[in-house]
Motif scaffolding. Structure first.
Motif, PDB file in Angstrom:
ATOM      1  N   VAL A 296      31.431  25.350  28.170  1.00 14.95           N
ATOM      2  CA  VAL A 296      30.557  25.446  27.002  1.00 14.95           C
ATOM      3  C   VAL A 296      30.438  24.082  26.326  1.00 14.95           C
TER       4      VAL A 296
ATOM      5  N   ALA B 153      16.532  25.499  21.568  1.00 10.08           N
ATOM      6  CA  ALA B 153      16.289  26.683  22.388  1.00 10.08           C
ATOM      7  C   ALA B 153      17.456  26.903  23.341  1.00 10.08           C
TER       8      ALA B 153
ATOM      9  N   PHE C  85      20.416  28.251  21.535  1.00  9.77           N
ATOM     10  CA  PHE C  85      20.209  29.655  21.192  1.00  9.77           C
ATOM     11  C   PHE C  85      20.517  30.554  22.387  1.00  9.77           C
ATOM     12  N   MET C  86      20.006  30.167  23.550  1.00 14.33           N
ATOM     13  CA  MET C  86      20.267  30.967  24.749  1.00 14.33           C
ATOM     14  C   MET C  86      21.768  31.024  25.031  1.00 14.33           C
ATOM     15  N   LEU C  87      22.420  29.868  24.911  1.00 16.85           N
ATOM     16  CA  LEU C  87      23.842  29.788  25.226  1.00 16.85           C
ATOM     17  C   LEU C  87      24.656  30.663  24.273  1.00 16.85           C
TER      18      LEU C  87
ATOM     19  N   SER D  12      23.630  33.107  22.361  1.00 20.44           N
ATOM     20  CA  SER D  12      23.393  34.550  22.458  1.00 20.44           C
ATOM     21  C   SER D  12      24.023  35.120  23.722  1.00 20.44           C
ATOM     22  N   THR D  13      24.180  34.296  24.756  1.00 24.93           N
ATOM     23  CA  THR D  13      24.909  34.772  25.932  1.00 24.93           C
ATOM     24  C   THR D  13      26.380  34.997  25.588  1.00 24.93           C
ATOM     25  N   LEU D  14      26.939  34.017  24.865  1.00 28.61           N
ATOM     26  CA  LEU D  14      28.369  34.098  24.541  1.00 28.61           C
ATOM     27  C   LEU D  14      28.666  35.246  23.592  1.00 28.61           C
TER      28      LEU D  14
ATOM     29  N   GLY E 144      26.545  37.726  22.759  1.00 25.29           N
ATOM     30  CA  GLY E 144      25.576  38.811  22.920  1.00 25.29           C
ATOM     31  C   GLY E 144      26.066  40.166  22.470  1.00 25.29           C
ATOM     32  N   ASP E 145      27.265  40.548  22.914  1.00 22.12           N
ATOM     33  CA  ASP E 145      27.754  41.890  22.603  1.00 22.12           C
ATOM     34  C   ASP E 145      28.250  41.993  21.174  1.00 22.12           C
ATOM     35  N   MET E 146      28.616  40.840  20.628  1.00 18.99           N
ATOM     36  CA  MET E 146      29.285  40.872  19.329  1.00 18.99           C
ATOM     37  C   MET E 146      28.325  40.903  18.147  1.00 18.99           C
ATOM     38  N   THR E 147      27.125  40.317  18.346  1.00 17.93           N
ATOM     39  CA  THR E 147      26.259  40.071  17.197  1.00 17.93           C
ATOM     40  C   THR E 147      25.842  41.342  16.483  1.00 17.93           C
ATOM     41  N   SER E 148      25.914  42.478  17.175  1.00 20.53           N
ATOM     42  CA  SER E 148      25.536  43.688  16.465  1.00 20.53           C
ATOM     43  C   SER E 148      26.521  43.958  15.333  1.00 20.53           C
ATOM     44  N   LEU E 149      27.696  43.359  15.438  1.00 19.89           N
ATOM     45  CA  LEU E 149      28.687  43.562  14.379  1.00 19.89           C
ATOM     46  C   LEU E 149      28.422  42.640  13.190  1.00 19.89           C
ATOM     47  N   THR E 150      28.225  41.372  13.477  1.00 20.26           N
ATOM     48  CA  THR E 150      28.016  40.427  12.370  1.00 20.26           C
ATOM     49  C   THR E 150      26.944  39.437  12.758  1.00 20.26           C
TER      50      THR E 150
ATOM     51  N   LEU F 248      32.196  36.399  31.089  1.00 16.00           N
ATOM     52  CA  LEU F 248      31.611  35.304  30.313  1.00 16.00           C
ATOM     53  C   LEU F 248      31.680  33.999  31.100  1.00 16.00           C
TER      54      LEU F 248
ATOM     55  N   ILE G  86      28.478  31.832  32.396  1.00 12.27           N
ATOM     56  CA  ILE G  86      28.190  30.469  31.955  1.00 12.27           C
ATOM     57  C   ILE G  86      28.083  29.526  33.150  1.00 12.27           C
TER      58      ILE G  86
ATOM     59  N   LEU H  69      12.352  32.165  26.258  1.00 12.30           N
ATOM     60  CA  LEU H  69      12.411  30.700  26.243  1.00 12.30           C
ATOM     61  C   LEU H  69      11.040  30.143  25.858  1.00 12.30           C
TER      62      LEU H  69
ATOM     63  N   SER I 102      10.548  30.615  22.129  1.00 10.69           N
ATOM     64  CA  SER I 102      11.267  29.756  21.184  1.00 10.69           C
ATOM     65  C   SER I 102      10.765  28.322  21.289  1.00 10.69           C
TER      66      SER I 102
ATOM     67  N   ARG J 294      34.870  49.943  11.424  1.00  5.31           N
ATOM     68  CA  ARG J 294      33.931  48.830  11.446  1.00  5.31           C
ATOM     69  C   ARG J 294      34.441  47.645  10.634  1.00  5.31           C
TER      70      ARG J 294
ATOM     71  N   ILE K  53      35.464  43.994  12.038  1.00  2.00           N
ATOM     72  CA  ILE K  53      34.857  42.727  11.625  1.00  2.00           C
ATOM     73  C   ILE K  53      35.947  41.728  11.227  1.00  2.00           C
TER      74      ILE K  53
ATOM     75  N   PHE L  64      37.366  40.788  20.406  1.00  2.00           N
ATOM     76  CA  PHE L  64      36.179  41.612  20.621  1.00  2.00           C
ATOM     77  C   PHE L  64      36.412  42.802  21.566  1.00  2.00           C
TER      78      PHE L  64
ATOM     79  N   ASP M   6      19.036  43.396  21.161  1.00  2.00           N
ATOM     80  CA  ASP M   6      20.049  44.129  20.442  1.00  2.00           C
ATOM     81  C   ASP M   6      19.589  45.501  19.979  1.00  2.00           C
TER      82      ASP M   6
ATOM     83  N   GLU N 109      19.592  49.358  19.827  1.00  2.00           N
ATOM     84  CA  GLU N 109      20.609  50.360  20.101  1.00  2.00           C
ATOM     85  C   GLU N 109      19.988  51.728  20.316  1.00  2.00           C
TER      86      GLU N 109
END
Lengths: 305, 451
Positions: free
Chosen positions: A75, A207, A210-212, A214-216, A218-224, B133, B137, B187, B190, B385, B389, B400, B446, B448
């Protein structure tokens, strides 16, 4: 009794402690629990070899730890080297027509939102234009550039460089400068942005980041949602500060090479930025480096580092 | 079977396997009349037919789709099902028990409960997650498709009903194709967003128009690749219904000052619950919008009241602060407290709506002789929740997997499958290929699809 060749069957790939099944061509499946039987099928069928390899990593904590380290290194390497490198390549290959369109659109947008018509006298405009055209020939000889004047309004004393070579200077900035050398400093700074195509590079890097991210995450962002906005801001402001520093340094180098003093530029920079420094704003979030940091970097160039 | 409304003569076509009983109450979507339907059979063609109605032999295929009809479970004396209010009071009282009065007593005697069991662990998922992950990457995103399948498979395979795991069967190559299209589109968006605002606006518009179609595709893909006992799920909803639910209604929300928000929530749930099928058996959803309004209103009161009270307090402090200089520190502290309070109230309302509507929708679903019970509690969801967090922040995201396993375990282990004949033998439905475009898009943005 049905007999069919073993090669037509597929064993589901191993995944943690999940159950595994032998799948038959007709869609039926058979649960296989015995490790010895599983090993036999794995050896004979050799299905999903790649995923078996992945499972091997997943089931060894040391290899998992190596993946964590590898992830951090990858990264970092992507953000610090690969992305800026490719962004530069793409930016240099961007055709002039595209950059002209981008710049026209951006100028229209700024005009609509912030700017008003310039109130400078034609004489003053011509004077500044002359300084600009000299610099222009030196910095970007192959590319045409243009200077426009606008009343900055809420943007105050400021200057902008657009990718096509269009530089916008606000009336406030022209008035703020105590002499023409100070103005030349700012114009040189903006022309470095044009020459190095910082605008286009920044957008591409943005850009990419952002892609990087959101890949990292991705699953978490729904939380915060803040969780992904914050790292993005960190990285982007990092890029932005790099470009500003490069512009400062190259502008200073230009003056030194032409046996001119960097002092007027430093003075201008100091007066422009000293009021902007908000106490408590962390420097890693700022788009421009702090005034002292910038002056120190310029002095380092003066010393010939 | 064709069902004709006695009030407005509207003809509804309902699939035979969707008929809940020999005799049941129905609401006409044309004129909202309630009436009783008794199932008979046609003496000429032997097909199921409504008692007292002529059989429409030969033109059975092209009648209206079945969304126009809503079936409510029969009650003991159908004559009393009259007004809506008595019906709803009944629902409130029997909150914790799923009653299936339309089933005949001999089936009720063999009632079996199968609570879902989730056996995934944070440690195991952590390893899968981090390797996913890393590989994603270093392959510049290509592996994301395999990572997704692996993650889904892990969660499905550790979810058990009656000692049998669920299964996720998607082909990573198909997901990869979807990812490439959606990722490329994004892409483009953006980049054009910075370079050429009109182009990016056009892309956003195209995406907005395509969105309902993508939801439809995503639901189909998800259902088709979910299986239990080697039988796949299906999604039978229509594109038209998706456009009504995900394009028309959202446009109407501002025009109606948000008053149709609960109805929108109802339609979204209905789109999923009324259209999923297991094997060849379609789920019947009998929920009604009024109940969604009740849930949303309760949640609204829970957010608005605290905000009004706290907001009033702050306004009071401001006036005092203006009178006595030097109070600014206190005001800032109070504003922070108020902001946190509002934030918590908002999340709680969200969790409340999620818990209540989910419980409600499962309660009013039946898959043949199989019923469901979900007993989510908003307070407990809220606790999970908030602590999740906190754990994410303190661990810089490393916890996570633990938080995801914890949340999943809670939701799944408060879900019970109730069967009245032992788990029946479902037959597999027909299967055709499906591309993953919608799936990839929903994943990227995202979206759901609430279970």
């Amino acid at each position: 009794m049905l007999t069919l060749p073993l090669e037509q069957c597929v064993l589901t790939p191993p995944l943690g402690s999940s159950r595994r099944f032998l799948k038959f061509p007709g869609g039926e499946r058979l649960q296989v629990d015995d490790p010895a039987v599983l090993a036999f099928f794995d050896d004979t069928l050799r299905s999903h070899l790649g995923l078996q390899w992945v499972h091997f990593i997943e089931s060894h904590w040391r290899l998992v730890a190596a993946c964590v380290a590898g992830l951090v290194v990858c990264v970092w390497a992507l953000m610090a080297f690969a992305l800026p490198h490719f962004a530069k390549k793409i930016a240099l290959a961007t055709p002039a027509g595209v950059m002209d369109r981008i710049s026209d659109d951006t100028l229209k947008l700024l005009d609509n939102r912030f700017f008003a018509l310039s109130e400078l006298s034609p004489g003053r405009k011509a004077e500044v234009g002359k300084i600009f055209s000299t610099l222009c020939v030196d910095f970007v000889p192959s590319q045409g550039c243009n200077l426009v004047f606008r009343k900055g309004g809420t943007l105050g004393a400021n200057a902008f460089a657009l990718p096509s070579g269009l530089v916008i200077v606000t009336d406030e900035l022209v008035d703020f400068a105590e002499n023409n050398d100070e103005l030349a400093g700012v114009l040189a700074h903006e022309l470095v942005h044009v020459k190095e195509r910082h605008g286009v590079r920044h957008v591409i890097q943005q850009a990419g980041v952002f892609m990087l991210i959101s890949t990292l995450l991705g699953d978490m962002t729904s939380l915060t949602s803040l969780g992904s906005a914050l790292p993005m801001m960190l990285v982007e402001s990092g890029y932005s500060r790099q470009f500003e520093q490069e512009a400062d340094e190259n502008a200073s180098r230009y003056f030194l090479e032409h046996d001119r003093s960097v002092q007027p530029y430093k003075d201008m920079l100091y007066r422009l930025t000293k009021d902007q420094q908000l106490p408590g704003v962390a420097s890693f979030l700022a788009s421009h480096p702090g005034a002292e940091e910038r002056l120190q970097a310029i002095e380092a160039v003066e010393r010939g580092d | 079977m064709h069902i004709v409304c006695p009030e407005c003569s509207k003809d509804h076509l309902v699939a035979d396997e969707k008929l809940p009983a020999q005799k049941f109450n129905a609401i006409c979507r044309g004129c909202a009349a309630r009436f009783i339907v008794e199932v008979g059979s046609c003496p000429a063609c032997n097909a199921k037919n409504q008692l007292g109605q002529p059989c429409p032999c030969g033109n059975g295929d092209k009648a209206e789709p079945l969304e126009v009809l809503q079936i409510i479970p029969d009650v003991e004396e159908p004559e009393d099902a009259g007004t809506a209010s008595t019906e709803e009071e009944k629902l409130e009282v029997v909150e914790d028990d799923v009653d299936v009065p339309h089933l005949r007593p001999e089936f009720v005697q063999v009632r079996e409960e199968h609570p879902l069991k989730f056996t995934g662990t944070g440690g195991e998922y952590f390893r899968i997650w981090i390797v996913n992950l890393f590989l994603t990457i270093i392959t510049l995103g290509i592996y994301a498709a395999w990572a997704k399948v692996r993650t889904r498979q892990y969660f499905y395979n550790h979810t058990f009903c009656a000692d049998e795991p669920f299964d996720y069967l998607a082909d990573p190559l198909i997901i990869l194709r979807g990812n490439l299209v959606i990722g490329g589109g994004f892409l483009l968006y953006s980049l054009s967003n910075a370079f050429s605002p009109p182009v990016s606006a056009a892309i956003a518009l195209v995406f907005g128009v395509l969105f309902p179609y993508l939801v439809f595709k995503a639901l189909r893909f998800l259902a088709r690749n979910s299986a239990y006992r080697n039988i796949r799920f299906h999604f039978l909803g229509s594109v038209e219904e998706s456009y009504i639910t995900y394009l028309l209604l959202p446009i109407l929300i501002p025009l109606t000052l948000g008053l149709i928000l609960p109805y929108w929530g109802y339609r979204r749930k209905k789109y999923f619950f009324d259209n999923f099928a297991f094997g060849n058996r379609r789920n019947i959803f009998t929920g009604i919008p009024v109940d969604f309004y009740k849930i949303y209103i309760k949640a609204f009161v829970m957010v608005v009241l605290p905000v009004l009270v706290v907001g009033g307090l702050i306004a009071g402090m401001f006036i005092k602060g203006a009178a006595a200089e030097g109070m600014s520190g206190g005001i800032i502290a109070l504003m922070v407290v108020a902001y946190i309070g509002f934030f918590l109230a908002f999340i709680f309302a969200q969790q409340y709506v999620y818990a209540k509507t989910t419980n409600y929708c499962w309660r009013y679903s039946s898959l043949g002789v199989v019923k469901f019970r979900s007993t989510l509690d908003a307070g407990q969801l809220m606790w999970i929740r908030m602590t999740n967090i906190l754990a994410l922040i303190l661990s810089a995201g490393l916890l996570f997997p633990w938080t995801k396993v914890r949340q999943t375990k809670y939701v799944f282990e408060h879900f019970t499958v109730i069967s009245y004949q032992g788990l029946p033998d479902f037959a597999a439905g027909e299967q055709d290929a499906e591309d993953a475009l919608g799936e990839a898009a929903m994943d990227f943005f995202d979206f759901e699809i609430g279970l």
